[in-house]
Design a protein around this motif. Structure first.
Motif, PDB file in Angstrom:
ATOM      1  N   ALA A  41       0.827  -1.208   0.000  1.00 47.33           N
ATOM      2  CA  ALA A  41       0.000   0.000   0.000  1.00 47.33           C
ATOM      3  C   ALA A  41       0.860   1.256   0.000  1.00 47.33           C
ATOM      4  CB  ALA A  41      -0.939  -0.015   1.209  1.00 47.33           C
ATOM      5  N   ALA A  42       1.920   1.274   0.822  1.00 49.37           N
ATOM      6  CA  ALA A  42       2.770   2.465   0.916  1.00 49.37           C
ATOM      7  C   ALA A  42       3.502   2.722  -0.392  1.00 49.37           C
ATOM      8  CB  ALA A  42       3.764   2.302   2.069  1.00 49.37           C
ATOM      9  N   ALA A  43       3.989   1.664  -1.031  1.00 46.39           N
ATOM     10  CA  ALA A  43       4.695   1.837  -2.293  1.00 46.39           C
ATOM     11  C   ALA A  43       3.750   2.286  -3.403  1.00 46.39           C
ATOM     12  CB  ALA A  43       5.395   0.527  -2.681  1.00 46.39           C
ATOM     13  N   PHE A  44       2.513   1.785  -3.389  1.00 50.19           N
ATOM     14  CA  PHE A  44       1.531   2.195  -4.391  1.00 50.19           C
ATOM     15  C   PHE A  44       1.134   3.656  -4.198  1.00 50.19           C
ATOM     16  CE2 PHE A  44      -2.921   1.604  -6.284  1.00 50.19           C
ATOM     17  CZ  PHE A  44      -2.453   1.563  -7.593  1.00 50.19           C
ATOM     18  N   ALA A  45       1.033   4.083  -2.933  1.00 55.02           N
ATOM     19  CA  ALA A  45       0.697   5.479  -2.648  1.00 55.02           C
ATOM     20  C   ALA A  45       1.775   6.419  -3.161  1.00 55.02           C
ATOM     21  CB  ALA A  45       0.487   5.665  -1.147  1.00 55.02           C
ATOM     22  N   ALA A  46       3.024   5.962  -3.163  1.00 52.83           N
ATOM     23  CA  ALA A  46       4.114   6.790  -3.701  1.00 52.83           C
ATOM     24  C   ALA A  46       4.116   6.782  -5.222  1.00 52.83           C
ATOM     25  CB  ALA A  46       5.456   6.288  -3.171  1.00 52.83           C
ATOM     26  N   ALA A  47       3.754   5.639  -5.816  1.00 54.88           N
ATOM     27  CA  ALA A  47       3.754   5.540  -7.279  1.00 54.88           C
ATOM     28  C   ALA A  47       2.597   6.311  -7.891  1.00 54.88           C
ATOM     29  CB  ALA A  47       3.688   4.076  -7.692  1.00 54.88           C
ATOM     30  N   LEU A  48       1.415   6.189  -7.285  1.00 52.51           N
ATOM     31  CA  LEU A  48       0.211   6.890  -7.766  1.00 52.51           C
ATOM     32  C   LEU A  48      -0.402   7.674  -6.603  1.00 52.51           C
ATOM     33  CD1 LEU A  48      -1.541   4.243 -10.081  1.00 52.51           C
ATOM     34  CD2 LEU A  48       0.033   6.090 -10.713  1.00 52.51           C
ATOM     35  N   PRO A  49       0.172   8.816  -6.267  1.00 53.43           N
ATOM     36  CA  PRO A  49      -0.320   9.591  -5.123  1.00 53.43           C
ATOM     37  C   PRO A  49      -1.581  10.391  -5.416  1.00 53.43           C
ATOM     38  CG  PRO A  49       1.515  10.724  -6.139  1.00 53.43           C
ATOM     39  CD  PRO A  49       1.402   9.407  -6.852  1.00 53.43           C
ATOM     40  N   LEU A  50      -2.013  10.406  -6.680  1.00 55.36           N
ATOM     41  CA  LEU A  50      -3.140  11.248  -7.102  1.00 55.36           C
ATOM     42  C   LEU A  50      -2.868  12.698  -6.707  1.00 55.36           C
ATOM     43  CD1 LEU A  50      -6.163   8.904  -6.235  1.00 55.36           C
ATOM     44  CD2 LEU A  50      -4.888   9.110  -8.395  1.00 55.36           C
ATOM     45  N   ALA A  51      -1.714  13.159  -7.123  1.00 54.70           N
ATOM     46  CA  ALA A  51      -1.214  14.474  -6.727  1.00 54.70           C
ATOM     47  C   ALA A  51      -2.159  15.586  -7.168  1.00 54.70           C
ATOM     48  CB  ALA A  51       0.171  14.695  -7.324  1.00 54.70           C
ATOM     49  N   GLY A  52      -2.551  16.402  -6.204  1.00 54.59           N
ATOM     50  CA  GLY A  52      -3.406  17.547  -6.479  1.00 54.59           C
ATOM     51  C   GLY A  52      -4.887  17.260  -6.419  1.00 54.59           C
ATOM     52  N   LEU A  53      -5.281  15.996  -6.256  1.00 55.54           N
ATOM     53  CA  LEU A  53      -6.705  15.666  -6.179  1.00 55.54           C
ATOM     54  C   LEU A  53      -7.220  15.935  -4.771  1.00 55.54           C
ATOM     55  CD1 LEU A  53      -9.113  14.371  -7.750  1.00 55.54           C
ATOM     56  CD2 LEU A  53      -8.465  12.213  -6.657  1.00 55.54           C
ATOM     57  N   ASP A  54      -8.276  16.721  -4.672  1.00 54.97           N
ATOM     58  CA  ASP A  54      -8.842  17.033  -3.356  1.00 54.97           C
ATOM     59  C   ASP A  54      -9.792  15.906  -2.947  1.00 54.97           C
ATOM     60  OD1 ASP A  54      -9.249  18.524  -1.042  1.00 54.97           O
ATOM     61  OD2 ASP A  54     -11.000  19.539  -1.875  1.00 54.97           O
ATOM     62  N   ALA A  55      -9.218  14.843  -2.421  1.00 56.05           N
ATOM     63  CA  ALA A  55      -9.992  13.666  -2.031  1.00 56.05           C
ATOM     64  C   ALA A  55      -9.253  12.923  -0.930  1.00 56.05           C
ATOM     65  CB  ALA A  55     -10.193  12.738  -3.231  1.00 56.05           C
ATOM     66  N   TRP A  56     -10.019  12.192  -0.137  1.00 53.79           N
ATOM     67  CA  TRP A  56      -9.427  11.222   0.778  1.00 53.79           C
ATOM     68  C   TRP A  56      -8.932  10.055  -0.061  1.00 53.79           C
ATOM     69  CZ3 TRP A  56      -9.203  12.386   5.956  1.00 53.79           C
ATOM     70  CH2 TRP A  56     -10.060  13.404   6.421  1.00 53.79           C
ATOM     71  N   ARG A  57      -7.682   9.677   0.133  1.00 57.07           N
ATOM     72  CA  ARG A  57      -7.115   8.550  -0.610  1.00 57.07           C
ATOM     73  C   ARG A  57      -6.744   7.452   0.391  1.00 57.07           C
ATOM     74  NH1 ARG A  57      -3.430  13.071  -2.838  1.00 57.07           N
ATOM     75  NH2 ARG A  57      -4.663  14.073  -1.211  1.00 57.07           N
ATOM     76  N   ILE A  58      -7.377   6.315   0.251  1.00 53.64           N
ATOM     77  CA  ILE A  58      -7.148   5.198   1.172  1.00 53.64           C
ATOM     78  C   ILE A  58      -6.564   4.038   0.374  1.00 53.64           C
ATOM     79  CG2 ILE A  58      -8.145   3.679   2.920  1.00 53.64           C
ATOM     80  CD1 ILE A  58     -10.570   5.609   3.017  1.00 53.64           C
ATOM     81  N   TYR A  59      -5.310   3.714   0.661  1.00 51.46           N
ATOM     82  CA  TYR A  59      -4.611   2.630  -0.019  1.00 51.46           C
ATOM     83  C   TYR A  59      -4.623   1.408   0.896  1.00 51.46           C
ATOM     84  CZ  TYR A  59      -2.811   6.454  -2.936  1.00 51.46           C
ATOM     85  OH  TYR A  59      -2.698   7.552  -3.768  1.00 51.46           O
ATOM     86  N   PHE A  60      -5.311   0.356   0.494  1.00 46.31           N
ATOM     87  CA  PHE A  60      -5.428  -0.848   1.298  1.00 46.31           C
ATOM     88  C   PHE A  60      -4.372  -1.876   0.890  1.00 46.31           C
ATOM     89  CE2 PHE A  60      -9.979   0.544   1.717  1.00 46.31           C
ATOM     90  CZ  PHE A  60      -9.965   0.708   3.092  1.00 46.31           C
ATOM     91  N   GLN A  61      -3.899  -2.618   1.869  1.00 47.61           N
ATOM     92  CA  GLN A  61      -2.957  -3.712   1.622  1.00 47.61           C
ATOM     93  C   GLN A  61      -3.718  -4.959   1.174  1.00 47.61           C
ATOM     94  OE1 GLN A  61       0.447  -3.243   2.141  1.00 47.61           O
ATOM     95  NE2 GLN A  61       0.779  -5.210   1.128  1.00 47.61           N
ATOM     96  N   LEU A  62      -3.318  -5.527   0.051  1.00 54.25           N
ATOM     97  CA  LEU A  62      -3.945  -6.751  -0.423  1.00 54.25           C
ATOM     98  C   LEU A  62      -3.620  -7.926   0.500  1.00 54.25           C
ATOM     99  CD1 LEU A  62      -3.252  -6.690  -4.270  1.00 54.25           C
ATOM    100  CD2 LEU A  62      -5.483  -6.477  -3.169  1.00 54.25           C
ATOM    101  N   PRO A  63      -4.513  -8.906   0.587  1.00 55.40           N
ATOM    102  CA  PRO A  63      -4.165 -10.156   1.255  1.00 55.40           C
ATOM    103  C   PRO A  63      -2.937 -10.795   0.588  1.00 55.40           C
ATOM    104  CG  PRO A  63      -6.515 -10.062   0.781  1.00 55.40           C
ATOM    105  CD  PRO A  63      -5.881  -8.904   0.064  1.00 55.40           C
ATOM    106  N   MET A  64      -2.179 -11.545   1.360  1.00 55.51           N
ATOM    107  CA  MET A  64      -1.025 -12.301   0.861  1.00 55.51           C
ATOM    108  C   MET A  64       0.056 -11.399   0.278  1.00 55.51           C
ATOM    109  SD  MET A  64      -2.999 -15.625  -0.777  1.00 55.51           S
ATOM    110  CE  MET A  64      -1.529 -16.661  -0.788  1.00 55.51           C
TER     111      MET A  64
END
Length: 267
Positions: A41-64
């Motif tokens: 989740a943390a690495a995905f948030a850095a790759a696609l941070p949705l920079a500039g979007l005024d929204a709550w962004r919740i990155y969930f960790q996949l199972p396994m």
């Protein structure tokens, strides 16, 4: 990137990025990462941070994955994949992530005072399969989705992966049923009429991903679009993809496309 908050909600690790405005009623984007890089989740948030979007962004960790890897770590994950990728990995990971999403979302919203703004879904590869299944769920009330390196037809993805690893997957009645359930082209009629979907494919990815994305876009009609990004394959970050890493120029373009899509559709 904005301040990030990490936690665990209903047993699911997550990374939360608050909206620029801090508005509790701002839109909410739920995101799931790849099993390729970035694979947390943390690495995905850095790759696609949705920079500039005024929204709550919740990155969930996949199972396994990440802290949720099976005993034996990546070696065991690879063993399970070679044994039966659909029945051991793609099917169970998707099913569990979909099943746990409502409770995890409710817990994150309660913990951080997030309101009931419009919901968008973001996923990369395996995470796109999760986002796609949740798009079919009327209870999720998603009005927008961005599927990157998309798995919209599992059979196509399995064929592409099998060619890369030099194996041919032995389909069975059980795995056929999983593929049928995960076929967004066949199930396009179940997508709520209010939802709009962007698929983003790397120009250097295996051709099955572009072909299935195009079929999905054609089936959904004027509520969908497919964009091809030059210089991008299937992965979205450098290996090993466990921790936040510098954003690739091609991934920055994916982020720009996603932000523009969500800004228009998350009303």
């Amino acid at each position: 990137m904005s301040e990030t908050i990490q936690g665990v909600a209903a047993g699911v690790p997550y990374v939360l990025v608050p909206p620029i405005s801090g508005d509790p009623a701002a839109p909410v984007v739920l995101a799931w990462h790849l099993m390729d890089s970035p694979r947390t989740a943390a690495a995905f948030a850095a790759a696609l941070p949705l920079a500039g979007l005024d929204a709550w962004r919740i990155y969930f960790q996949l199972p396994m994955s990440g802290s949720r890897l099976p005993e034996g770590g990546m070696d065991e994950l690879m063993r399970l994949g070679y044994e039966d990728a659909v029945m051991n990995l793609q099917g169970p990971i998707t099913d569990q992530a979909v099943a746990e999403a409502p409770a995890a979302l409710a817990a994150v919203k309660a913990a951080h005072g997030i309101g009931d703004g419009p919901v968008g879904l973001l996923g990369g590869s395996q995470g796109s399969a999760v986002a796609g299944q949740l798009l079919l769920d009327p209870a999720m009330k998603a009005v927008s989705a961005v599927l990157v390196s998309p798995i919209v037809q599992l059979r196509a993805a399995v064929a592409a992966t099998g060619r890369q690893y030099g194996v041919e997957y032995p389909w069975s009645a059980e795995s056929d049923a999983v593929a049928d359930r995960m076929d967004l082209v066949a199930r396009v009629g179940e997508i709520p009429a209010s939802a709009e979907v962007l698929t983003v494919v790397g120009a250097q990815d295996e051709p099955e991903f572009a072909e299935s994305a195009a079929a999905f876009t054609a089936a959904l009609g004027d509520r969908a679009r497919t964009d091809i990004v030059a210089g991008l394959g299937h992965a979205l970050a450098d290996e090993p993809g466990l921790e936040p890493a510098p954003q690739w120029p091609a991934t920055a373009e994916v982020d720009r496309l996603a932000v523009a899509w969500f800004a228009r559709t998350l009303r």
